[in-house]
Design a protein around this motif. Sequence first.
Motif, PDB file in Angstrom:
ATOM      1  N   ILE A   9       0.832  -1.208   0.000  1.00 59.74           N
ATOM      2  CA  ILE A   9       0.000   0.000   0.000  1.00 59.74           C
ATOM      3  C   ILE A   9       0.866   1.257   0.000  1.00 59.74           C
ATOM      4  O   ILE A   9       0.449   2.310  -0.492  1.00 59.74           O
TER       5      ILE A   9
ATOM      6  N   THR B 271       9.358  12.228   4.270  1.00 57.42           N
ATOM      7  CA  THR B 271       8.072  12.114   4.950  1.00 57.42           C
ATOM      8  C   THR B 271       7.063  11.266   4.190  1.00 57.42           C
ATOM      9  O   THR B 271       5.861  11.383   4.379  1.00 57.42           O
ATOM     10  N   HIS B 272       7.550  10.430   3.299  1.00 62.42           N
ATOM     11  CA  HIS B 272       6.739   9.328   2.789  1.00 62.42           C
ATOM     12  C   HIS B 272       7.673   8.164   2.479  1.00 62.42           C
ATOM     13  O   HIS B 272       8.884   8.370   2.324  1.00 62.42           O
TER      14      HIS B 272
ATOM     15  N   ILE C  24       0.919   4.158  14.959  1.00 65.92           N
ATOM     16  CA  ILE C  24      -0.129   5.135  14.614  1.00 65.92           C
ATOM     17  C   ILE C  24      -0.354   6.127  15.751  1.00 65.92           C
ATOM     18  O   ILE C  24      -1.029   7.148  15.571  1.00 65.92           O
TER      19      ILE C  24
ATOM     20  N   ARG D 129       4.927   3.771   8.059  1.00 68.72           N
ATOM     21  CA  ARG D 129       4.626   5.121   7.560  1.00 68.72           C
ATOM     22  C   ARG D 129       5.435   6.174   8.302  1.00 68.72           C
ATOM     23  O   ARG D 129       5.457   6.188   9.525  1.00 68.72           O
TER      24      ARG D 129
ATOM     25  N   PHE E 102       4.878   9.468   7.641  1.00 68.40           N
ATOM     26  CA  PHE E 102       4.173  10.713   7.357  1.00 68.40           C
ATOM     27  C   PHE E 102       4.380  11.707   8.492  1.00 68.40           C
ATOM     28  O   PHE E 102       4.548  11.318   9.646  1.00 68.40           O
ATOM     29  N   GLU E 103       4.282  12.977   8.162  1.00 65.97           N
ATOM     30  CA  GLU E 103       4.355  14.033   9.175  1.00 65.97           C
ATOM     31  C   GLU E 103       3.342  13.748  10.279  1.00 65.97           C
ATOM     32  O   GLU E 103       2.169  13.532   9.991  1.00 65.97           O
ATOM     33  N   GLY E 104       3.803  13.761  11.497  1.00 70.01           N
ATOM     34  CA  GLY E 104       2.898  13.640  12.635  1.00 70.01           C
ATOM     35  C   GLY E 104       2.357  12.249  12.896  1.00 70.01           C
ATOM     36  O   GLY E 104       1.585  12.058  13.821  1.00 70.01           O
ATOM     37  N   ARG E 105       2.750  11.273  12.099  1.00 66.34           N
ATOM     38  CA  ARG E 105       2.206   9.928  12.267  1.00 66.34           C
ATOM     39  C   ARG E 105       2.502   9.376  13.664  1.00 66.34           C
ATOM     40  O   ARG E 105       1.687   8.682  14.243  1.00 66.34           O
TER      41      ARG E 105
END
Lengths: 470, 193
Positions: free
Chosen positions: A230, A298-299, A410, A429, A431-434
């Motif tokens: 994914i 960030t990905h 998460i 992940r 991602f920012e803030g994950r």
Amino acid sequence: MTARTLFEKVWDAHVVAPESTDTPAVLYVDLHLVHEVTSPQAFSELRQRGLTLRRPDRTLATLDHSTPTLPTGADGVRPYTNAAAKAQVEQLEANCTEFGVTLHGWDSDQRGIVHVIGPELGATQPGMTIVCGDSHTSTHGAFGALAFGIGTTEVGHVLATQCLLQRKPKTLAIHVDGKLPAGVGAKDLILHIIGSIGVDGGTGYVLEYRGPTIEALSMEERMTICNMSIEAGARAGMIAPDETTFAWLKGRPLAPQGADWDVAVAKWRALRSDEGASYDREVHFDASKIGPTVTYGTHPGMASALSASLPEPTNAQERRARDYMHYEPGQSMEGMAVDVVFIGSCTNSRLPDLREAASVLRGRRVADGVRMLVVPGSEAVRRDAEREGLHQVFLDAGAEWRVPGCSMCIAMNGDLAQPGQLVVSTSNRNFEGRQGKGARTVLASPATAAASAVAGVIADPRVYLTEVAA
Amino acid sequence: MNPITRLQSRTAVLTDENIDTDRIIPARFLTTTVREGLGKLCFNDWRYQSDGSDNPAFPLNQPQSQGCSILVAGRNFGCGSSREHAPWALLDYGIKAVLCSEIADIFRNNALKNGLLAIVIAEEQHRWLLDNPGVELTIDVQAQTIALPDGSNVAFTLEAFARHCLLNGVDQLGFLLQHTDAIGDFEKQEKAA
Ligand code: SF4
């Protein structure tokens, strides 16, 4: 009959009504996994419409996302991060009772992250269609199942009809050849693949990982690979079932037993892609050229070999990522100071992942100022790890040994990093803030994460692994 | 779902590529058990400063973005998680359409099921819209066109069934339930095999 791919065989076997130009196919779902975060609104919908659950026997629930990973206190109170998290868990408990769903809740010794327990129980089987309101459902593709994440509206569709409306996706074959070098594992391989095809490289496709390197992987490593499909934009990733798959599944509680087992295996053997089957797209990788790989941006597509010099940002997003992550183009990720190390998540929280981390940590200490959390993926993993004494290795090293759950993957349950902190994480992940507002995530293998915990900076695990071997 | 045939609005633009679902609505807000009221959390960590006040640097906070219900976003919008909270939050925030040269699969499905027009347009036109925020557009779902202020039209294609559902307010679960007999037959056949 024309040669078909693994995906096509599984798809064809589940079409209740074929697709046309006007309507998608009605696709039958063999196994529906449910957790507390993406299901409450779907159960409410059922209730509002006066509908029942079509197949409770094909529905399996667990608690994982909002659950605390600290044990119940002396006062008998579970340390939920807030009232909403507690209410969400209780809502799932109530829904499962009302609709007759088997729930691996607090009292189950099989509870754990949904994508860890499905396979462990043998609920996940080759050739199945498996869905869950969770994008990492792709994990189950490691068994040759067609498994993908759905939204909450679709969760309602499956609860009520055991079916989904689906357009047939395209196929992308990812061939991997060559032997992974020592100290380099499945996580490095999948980060390398995503770094190469990009975070949208798989959009619209079902991936099939194939070739000698993939065949040589254990089931846990295959799950790590499929889990991250994914992150390349693909909803599903699949690997043909083989002897490794069958051996892993045999004897698990929900796997076919006795004579049924032999019948099932014979059917499963026929699932692999036929000789000459064609894919919409194919790509090739050489595993022998891959080293420890981490993300810098960030990905998950912003991935690089640990020691490689990082590229200059070329667009607004990359500049934003550089400013957020504080990386220096021209330098490498190796040596960057670490605040937190997280070993866990449905990507890397299984027994071999914990063994890998422990092999680096054994007889060593987590560096001063670094916080390390080890969160097993399930109660079964926790038990097995404790039986082997792995928890003691982590505790002796100064790490925290937690109760199973999604935890810092998460950061919904209160396990999180502070703004600006750098987390080396075995999750999926960055991602920012994950992992907490302002937290900076570097995705890595369990070995790299453990080595970074010891070094206090992002470190190459091979240094530590060679010392062990010597 | 109410039928949606046409949408007219100025555009607001977020040029970043790969805006993921964690940025659309951070995971710590997913403990909700309802769909409503998520608009105030939409883009939370980008939109507000640490003291809770509006971040003036967030493009959608700027005066010219106010009242815009069409969002033009950088490539691969909505990547990441399957959380339907993302389209719920956007809709509640006032975004009714997202235009992009590429939209992540699960997000697009979720969006269309909730009446959020997730529309893929050609790269060149996407680029133009990114470079020209604030243009007045009219999206025609029936004709599958976007009318620009100069009178020209941009064509797009929605998956036929999704479009049919938008135009007619079709209840997809209701549609699936019409297949109950076929589903029963499939189950019987499978059992026999
Ligand atoms: S561990 Fe992370 S990715 Fe996996 S199911 Fe939990 S939150 Fe999702």
